[in-house]
Design an enzyme around this catalytic site. Structure first.
Site, PDB file in Angstrom:
ATOM      1  N   HIS A  46     -52.517  48.223   9.569  1.00 44.18           N
ATOM      2  CA  HIS A  46     -53.966  48.266   9.064  1.00 44.18           C
ATOM      3  C   HIS A  46     -53.903  46.932   8.164  1.00 44.18           C
ATOM      4  O   HIS A  46     -53.110  46.481   7.802  1.00 44.18           O
ATOM      5  CB  HIS A  46     -54.049  49.495   8.167  1.00 44.18           C
ATOM      6  CG  HIS A  46     -55.578  49.581   7.872  1.00 44.18           C
ATOM      7  ND1 HIS A  46     -55.970  49.105   6.784  1.00 44.18           N
ATOM      8  CD2 HIS A  46     -56.460  50.277   8.075  1.00 44.18           C
ATOM      9  CE1 HIS A  46     -57.138  49.468   6.456  1.00 44.18           C
ATOM     10  NE2 HIS A  46     -57.546  50.445   7.534  1.00 44.18           N
ATOM     11  N   ASP A  93     -46.771  52.270   4.174  1.00 48.58           N
ATOM     12  CA  ASP A  93     -48.145  52.609   4.266  1.00 48.58           C
ATOM     13  C   ASP A  93     -48.403  54.146   4.835  1.00 48.58           C
ATOM     14  O   ASP A  93     -48.146  54.194   6.307  1.00 48.58           O
ATOM     15  CB  ASP A  93     -49.011  51.769   5.253  1.00 48.58           C
ATOM     16  CG  ASP A  93     -50.496  52.021   5.428  1.00 48.58           C
ATOM     17  OD1 ASP A  93     -50.687  53.209   4.865  1.00 48.58           O
ATOM     18  OD2 ASP A  93     -51.356  51.363   5.943  1.00 48.58           O
ATOM     19  N   GLN A 112     -51.874  57.568   7.155  1.00 50.13           N
ATOM     20  CA  GLN A 112     -51.864  58.416   8.233  1.00 50.13           C
ATOM     21  C   GLN A 112     -50.798  59.423   8.272  1.00 50.13           C
ATOM     22  O   GLN A 112     -50.986  60.630   8.505  1.00 50.13           O
ATOM     23  CB  GLN A 112     -52.145  57.973   9.690  1.00 50.13           C
ATOM     24  CG  GLN A 112     -53.145  57.017   9.881  1.00 50.13           C
ATOM     25  CD  GLN A 112     -54.577  57.346   9.431  1.00 50.13           C
ATOM     26  OE1 GLN A 112     -54.799  58.640   9.960  1.00 50.13           O
ATOM     27  NE2 GLN A 112     -55.668  56.881   9.315  1.00 50.13           N
ATOM     28  N   LYS A 153     -58.238  61.156   2.940  1.00 51.15           N
ATOM     29  CA  LYS A 153     -57.976  61.314   4.445  1.00 51.15           C
ATOM     30  C   LYS A 153     -57.265  62.823   4.219  1.00 51.15           C
ATOM     31  O   LYS A 153     -57.006  63.171   5.435  1.00 51.15           O
ATOM     32  CB  LYS A 153     -56.929  60.397   4.804  1.00 51.15           C
ATOM     33  CG  LYS A 153     -57.493  59.104   5.021  1.00 51.15           C
ATOM     34  CD  LYS A 153     -56.723  58.169   5.837  1.00 51.15           C
ATOM     35  CE  LYS A 153     -57.427  56.411   5.562  1.00 51.15           C
ATOM     36  NZ  LYS A 153     -58.319  56.190   6.406  1.00 51.15           N
ATOM     37  N   CYS A 189     -59.969  48.123  11.593  1.00 46.75           N
ATOM     38  CA  CYS A 189     -59.124  47.447  10.770  1.00 46.75           C
ATOM     39  C   CYS A 189     -57.827  47.220  10.863  1.00 46.75           C
ATOM     40  O   CYS A 189     -56.840  47.243  10.093  1.00 46.75           O
ATOM     41  CB  CYS A 189     -59.161  48.154   9.277  1.00 46.75           C
ATOM     42  SG  CYS A 189     -60.955  48.508   8.635  1.00 46.75           S
TER      43      CYS A 189
HETATM   44  N1  PMP Z   1     -53.552  52.203   6.223  1.00 51.45           N
HETATM   45  C1  PMP Z   1     -53.871  53.095   7.407  1.00 51.45           C
HETATM   46  C2  PMP Z   1     -52.834  53.293   8.307  1.00 51.45           C
HETATM   47  C3  PMP Z   1     -55.182  53.576   7.364  1.00 51.45           C
HETATM   48  O1  PMP Z   1     -55.385  54.269   8.491  1.00 51.45           O
HETATM   49  C4  PMP Z   1     -56.108  52.960   6.131  1.00 51.45           C
HETATM   50  C5  PMP Z   1     -57.477  53.784   6.411  1.00 51.45           C
HETATM   51  N2  PMP Z   1     -58.197  53.644   7.762  1.00 51.45           N
HETATM   52  C6  PMP Z   1     -55.769  52.282   5.193  1.00 51.45           C
HETATM   53  C7  PMP Z   1     -54.327  51.902   5.208  1.00 51.45           C
HETATM   54  C8  PMP Z   1     -56.692  51.956   4.041  1.00 51.45           C
HETATM   55  O2  PMP Z   1     -57.040  53.174   3.568  1.00 51.45           O
HETATM   56  P1  PMP Z   1     -58.345  53.333   2.376  1.00 51.45           P
HETATM   57  O3  PMP Z   1     -59.378  52.533   3.042  1.00 51.45           O
HETATM   58  O4  PMP Z   1     -58.547  54.718   2.187  1.00 51.45           O
HETATM   59  O5  PMP Z   1     -57.569  52.386   1.230  1.00 51.45           O
END
Ligand code: PMP
Length: 433
Positions: A146, A223, A226, A249, A391
């Protein structure tokens, strides 16, 4: 606390515990009743919410706690001697304890409250660079990251002349541990890798990644945005140095995030931000810092939302014990794979041979159809999905210039909804082609 507030707090906690007890045995329809958003209609159609990888819906126990924290228990934490502040602090720290226990961290010192996975990853990258990155050094990430686990490290690298090394994923969406081992040379100072990509939905072998990296003395940041939603995470078992995720999430309110870190790893890093609560003593000449975890929690945190980790993670933990939920998830993965595979022109991204490594998250392209057009048509049918670059632009652009369409399911989604999604996709394609 006056009688009325005490009553409300006790009632919320009692209601939560009754619910938890039942949750293990409740049907998915009963579970759905806990989520006000799932009762909604959009354009006169029953909402089918398949955008859970972006954010989950919130159960009543979390909404009640949030209301109570912002209403009756509203006072700044860790500061004043008055009763309200002590109560707010207590709820805040109970939220921390809920996180500690959920991921089996050794102590509260390991749990830093942030505003989300993005903030957690930026914290590590920004602090790590000061001591451990220099010209010519490498940060190893995977191709499926991401943006928050790419750009945060790019910003850090740019400061000192370091750069990224990128571990590829194969056409099934899997990484190669052999390739990882080859790439971990003496220039690599840290590995920053996703537990589960928000595009591929494939569970990475994090424990093995950590073992390989640690054998070469390289720390690993995961990270888990998920990963924590779909896997039972035990940070001591994974042995990773940091694990970052977002509360929103996994049923907690927005503006909540966690950075887990090993004590020695976090102690070694300089503070990320300066301000109230993160200090020991301050003079104009020199400041000394608070002990962990407060060293990384400058300023007034989102204490009302952080308190909600207690009901949110209780809820998540109980759902994991519900066999109907578990079976439903496996059925949905098999069903969506089979049905999407049969639609002409559809390609799924992230399909490991072992279906147990796949979460109910499907990113697809359809030949001759723009994913956003299809997502818009699905929306008119009441089906909420995500489309675009999600993203994760470098990964998505490898396969598609127009982006992808993603359906991501949660324990409260039913097989009937999955069937309606497939019917909707077929109908949408027939209109758009
Ligand atoms: N890493 C992953 C794998 C994600 O799916 C996301 C959110 N889509 C993020 C990081 C970032 O999360 P946040 O926008 O809640 O900071």
């Amino acid at each position: 606390m006056d009688f009325w507030i005490k009553y409300k707090v006790c009632f919320a906690i009692f209601a939560r515990y009754c619910k938890q007890y039942n949750l293990e045995m409740e049907t998915i329809d009963q579970i759905r009743a806990d989520f006000p958003a799932l009762q909604r209609k959009v354009y006169g159609k029953q909402l089918i919410y398949f955008d859970n990888a972006a954010t989950s819906q919130k159960p009543l126990s979390v909404l009640t706690m949030q209301e109570m924290m912002s209403g009756e228990v509203n006072a700044n934490i860790h500061r004043a001697v008055h009763k309200l502040s002590a109560e707010a602090t207590d709820f805040y720290e109970k939220g921390r304890e809920a996180v500690r226990s959920f991921i089996n961290a050794p102590s509260r010192e390991n749990i830093i409250f942030t505003s989300g996975a993005t903030a957690s990853l930026n914290l590590v990258a920004s602090s790590f660079v000061y001591k451990h990155l220099g010209k010519g050094d490498k940060v190893l990430i995977s191709e499926a990251e991401h943006h928050s686990n790419i750009v945060s490290w790019q910003l850090a690298c740019e400061r000192v002349g370091a750069s990224l090394a990128v571990l590829p994923v194969d056409d099934r969406g899997e990484i190669s541990l052999d390739k990882l081992e080859q790439m971990l040379n003496k220039n690599v100072k840290i590995v920053a890798i996703t537990h589960i990509s928000n595009v591929l939905g494939v569970i990475n072998p994090i424990k093995e990644v950590v073992t390989i990296a640690h054998a070469k003395g390289i720390p690993v940041v995961v990270d888990g945005a998920q990963g924590v939603v779909h896997c039972a995470v035990d940070v001591q078992d994974l042995d990773c140095d940091c694990y970052a995720f977002s509360g929103h999430k996994i049923y907690a309110p927005t503006g909540t995030g966690i950075l887990y870190g090993k004590k020695n790893f976090l102690e070694d890093l300089p503070p990320y931000m300066g301000g109230g609560d993160m200090v020991d003593t301050v003079t104009f000449e020199k400041t000394t810092y608070a002990e962990l975890p407060l060293k990384f929690e400058a300023g007034t945190p989102n204490f009302a939302a952080a308190a909600c980790y207690a009901p949110a993670l209780e809820y998540a933990a109980q759902l994991r014990l519900n066999t109907e939920v578990q079976e439903n998830e496996r059925k949905q993965v098999a069903y969506l794979k089979r049905e999407l595979d049969m639609i002409d022109g559809v390609r799924i991204y992230g399909m490991p041979e072992d279906l147990n490594k796949k979460i109910p998250l499907f990113s697809i392209t359809v030949e001759g159809v723009h994913p956003t057009d299809l997502a818009q048509l699905l929306d008119t049918m009441g089906i909420a999905v995500r489309s675009g670059l999600m993203c994760a632009e470098p990964l998505i652009r490898k396969y598609s210039d127009n982006g992808m369409l993603r359906a991501s399911l949660a324990p409260y989604n039913t097989m009937e909804e999955a069937e309606k999604f497939i019917t909707g996709v077929k109908k949408g394609i027939s209109i758009l082609k």
